[in-house]
Design a protein around this motif. Structure first.
Motif, PDB file in Angstrom:
ATOM      1  N   ILE A  62      12.577  24.192 -12.727  1.00  0.00           N
ATOM      2  CA  ILE A  62      11.417  23.311 -12.601  1.00  0.00           C
ATOM      3  C   ILE A  62      10.770  23.566 -11.241  1.00  0.00           C
ATOM      4  O   ILE A  62      11.394  24.120 -10.327  1.00  0.00           O
ATOM      5  CB  ILE A  62      11.793  21.822 -12.767  1.00  0.00           C
ATOM      6  N   ALA A  63       9.510  23.169 -11.104  1.00  0.00           N
ATOM      7  CA  ALA A  63       8.773  23.395  -9.859  1.00  0.00           C
ATOM      8  C   ALA A  63       8.226  22.081  -9.315  1.00  0.00           C
ATOM      9  O   ALA A  63       7.802  21.207 -10.077  1.00  0.00           O
ATOM     10  CB  ALA A  63       7.625  24.374 -10.095  1.00  0.00           C
ATOM     11  N   LEU A  64       8.257  21.960  -7.996  1.00  0.00           N
ATOM     12  CA  LEU A  64       7.645  20.828  -7.297  1.00  0.00           C
ATOM     13  C   LEU A  64       6.508  21.341  -6.439  1.00  0.00           C
ATOM     14  O   LEU A  64       6.705  22.225  -5.597  1.00  0.00           O
ATOM     15  CB  LEU A  64       8.684  20.118  -6.423  1.00  0.00           C
ATOM     16  N   ASP A  89      21.856  21.034 -13.789  1.00  0.00           N
ATOM     17  CA  ASP A  89      22.062  22.483 -13.749  1.00  0.00           C
ATOM     18  C   ASP A  89      20.744  23.245 -13.857  1.00  0.00           C
ATOM     19  O   ASP A  89      20.656  24.294 -14.497  1.00  0.00           O
ATOM     20  CB  ASP A  89      23.023  22.916 -14.862  1.00  0.00           C
ATOM     21  N   TYR A  90      19.711  22.687 -13.210  1.00  0.00           N
ATOM     22  CA  TYR A  90      18.412  23.345 -13.166  1.00  0.00           C
ATOM     23  C   TYR A  90      18.170  23.946 -11.783  1.00  0.00           C
ATOM     24  O   TYR A  90      18.648  23.432 -10.775  1.00  0.00           O
ATOM     25  CB  TYR A  90      17.289  22.346 -13.474  1.00  0.00           C
ATOM     26  N   GLY A 118       9.135  22.736 -16.440  1.00  0.00           N
ATOM     27  CA  GLY A 118       8.378  21.530 -16.133  1.00  0.00           C
ATOM     28  C   GLY A 118       7.891  21.539 -14.699  1.00  0.00           C
ATOM     29  O   GLY A 118       8.368  22.315 -13.869  1.00  0.00           O
ATOM     30  N   PHE A 119       6.942  20.649 -14.423  1.00  0.00           N
ATOM     31  CA  PHE A 119       6.349  20.558 -13.094  1.00  0.00           C
ATOM     32  C   PHE A 119       6.369  19.115 -12.596  1.00  0.00           C
ATOM     33  O   PHE A 119       6.096  18.182 -13.361  1.00  0.00           O
ATOM     34  CB  PHE A 119       4.884  21.019 -13.114  1.00  0.00           C
ATOM     35  N   ILE A 120       6.671  18.943 -11.309  1.00  0.00           N
ATOM     36  CA  ILE A 120       6.418  17.688 -10.606  1.00  0.00           C
ATOM     37  C   ILE A 120       5.333  18.003  -9.588  1.00  0.00           C
ATOM     38  O   ILE A 120       5.504  18.904  -8.759  1.00  0.00           O
ATOM     39  CB  ILE A 120       7.682  17.159  -9.906  1.00  0.00           C
TER      40      ILE A 120
END
Length: 329
Positions: A62-64, A89-90, A118-120
């Motif tokens: 995932i990306a922030l 476990d990401y 997914g994105f935050i």
């Protein structure tokens, strides 16, 4: 470096069977599974993450997005997001965007190609229309992008009202505001909260509000000019703690005693406020909690077949320190 074909050859199976063992996908009898695992260990084979993500349709990544990694608020948020995603476990990817829409779109497109799950997003420039091509879940953090996108925020406006009320309660008669960027939602709400409390005061006019751009240097310069032009100011509410630090620096440069001559309060509750001299009174966000909550919502969206928009708003809390405590410094 060993390949999946090398593993298949040593175990005397097909590459498809090796993939099924690696990804725990499909039936493989125990004897065959043991031969594959022994071959992987013997060859010290490391599965290709890109190939695995293509096979499974997920990258476990995932990306922030944050606008300014030099602002201590965002590393504190990032730590919470990382802690939660690691529990699932990401892999966690941090992207510094400078609130530049082109930079953000480049990140979105590049990470989609890598099958990010997914994105935050912390952004004041991304709009709903920029995200129409995104096929994975998104959670907005610290700022709301759209009512159709899950979000985690705090009560910026009412929190700001509370801090100005507090400054009045300790005797401040002329309270100024060092505001954040005009295009940033939470800065706007914090300024509105300030205005709710002072706009009817006989002394108030627009010169009591200056822009500090959520930046130490800009806030320092703005506060220097403000205090030189309006020496009667005896209280300043800075829209974030980084600007609060700039205000304290400006006051020291002008020979103003804090809190004797000037009370200063910030907003956010970042750790740096406790290290300043004097320490900084702040309206503290539950930083770790909101970062963790955003990550938990994203994980739920990723794992769920149905998408329900979640909008979570947290309350802020006044932390009184030396910069407003009469006789406390």
């Amino acid at each position: 470096m060993a390949t999946i074909r090398d593993v298949a050859k040593l175990a005397n199976v097909s590459t498809a069977t090796v993939s099924r063992v690696i990804n725990s996908n499909g039936y493989v009898n125990d004897e065959t599974k043991k031969r594959v695992k022994d071959a992987i260990q013997q060859l010290n084979y490391l599965p290709n993450d890109v190939a695995r993500s293509l096979f499974k349709g997920r990258s476990k990544m995932i990306a922030l997005f944050v606008p300014d990694i030099t602002n201590p608020f965002f590393p504190e948020l990032a730590r919470a997001v990382e802690d939660v995603t690691n529990q699932y476990d990401y892999t966690f990817v941090l992207c510094n965007t400078d609130n530049d829409i082109e930079k953000q779109m480049d990140y979105l497109n590049a990470l989609q190609q890598k099958s990010v799950d997914g994105f935050i997003i912390v952004s004041s420039t991304i709009k709903k229309e920029h995200l129409q091509h995104i096929q994975v879940p998104i959670v907005a953090l610290d700022r709301i992008i759209s009512s159709d996108i899950s979000s985690v925020t705090v009560n910026n406006r009412s929190g700001s009202r509370q801090v100005v009320q507090y400054l009045k309660s300790i005797g401040c008669q002329r309270i100024a505001h060092v505001a954040g960027p005009e295009h940033v939602d939470n800065a706007i709400y914090r300024m509105r909260g300030y205005l709710d409390e002072v706009k009817e005061e006989a002394w108030f006019n627009s010169s009591y509000v200056v822009s500090g751009k959520y930046n130490f240097d800009a806030a320092r310069e703005a506060a220097m000019a403000l205090l030189s032009e309006l020496p009667e100011v005896d209280g300043i509410f800075a829209g974030n703690d980084l600007m609060g630090a700039g205000v304290l620096n400006a006051a020291a440069s002008l020979g103003k005693n804090v809190p004797g001559d000037l009370a200063v309060a910030g907003f956010d509750g970042i750790a740096i406020g406790e290290t300043l001299t004097p320490t900084l009174t702040t309206m503290a966000q539950p930083i770790y909690e909101i970062g963790a909550k955003a990550a938990e919502i994203l994980m739920t969206h990723i794992q769920s077949l149905e998408h329900h928009v979640t909008a979570k708003e947290y309350s802020v809390k006044l932390i009184e320190r030396q910069s407003t405590m009469k006789g406390g410094f």
